[in-house]
Design an enzyme around this catalytic site. Structure first.
Site, short mmCIF file in Angstrom:
data_model
loop_
_atom_site.label_atom_id
_atom_site.label_comp_id
_atom_site.label_asym_id
_atom_site.label_seq_id
_atom_site.Cartn_x
_atom_site.Cartn_y
_atom_site.Cartn_z
N CYS A 30 6.87 -1.43 4.11
CA CYS A 30 5.53 -0.81 4.07
C CYS A 30 5.09 -0.02 5.63
O CYS A 30 5.47 -0.42 6.42
CB CYS A 30 4.23 -1.20 4.17
N CYS A 33 2.39 0.28 7.57
CA CYS A 33 2.66 -0.78 8.45
C CYS A 33 3.05 -1.47 9.36
O CYS A 33 3.12 -1.93 10.66
CB CYS A 33 3.04 -2.14 7.24
#
Length: 102
Positions: A30, A33
């Site tokens: 991600c 993230c």
């Protein structure tokens, strides 16, 4: 550094500490993230009034299901083992501090 990697083994123990705990539900694939990780690392060096935990959603399915995490990154604030706030998506340092301290 004040970041602890969480799993089913230590999750309940960490969120029940006598301190505010911010848990970052993330995935290694991600992009947001990864950006958030840098912010959390910075916060962990600057602050000691709360703990930061990171939980990889790809490896801890039971916890992900328990807290109904459908989006990453998801941030949750725990006090005395109880989730009191939840936030989805990338956040700035100021937004994270507001989430924790307000």
């Amino acid at each position: 550094m004040n970041i602890e990697f969480l799993s089913e083994v230590n999750f309940d123990e960490v969120i029940n500490k006598n301190k505010i705990v911010l848990v970052d539900f993330y995935a290694s694939w991600c992009g947001p993230c990864k950006m958030l990780s840098k912010v959390l690392e910075q916060l962990s060096k600057e602050r000691d009034d709360f703990l930061i935990g990171k939980l990889n959603i790809d490896f801890e399915k039971m916890i992900v299901e328990r807290y109904k995490v459908y989006t990453v990154p998801t941030l949750m604030v725990f006090k005395d083992g109880v989730m009191v706030k939840r936030s989805l998506g990338y956040k700035t340092k100021e937004q994270i501090l507001s989430l924790i301290l307000d």
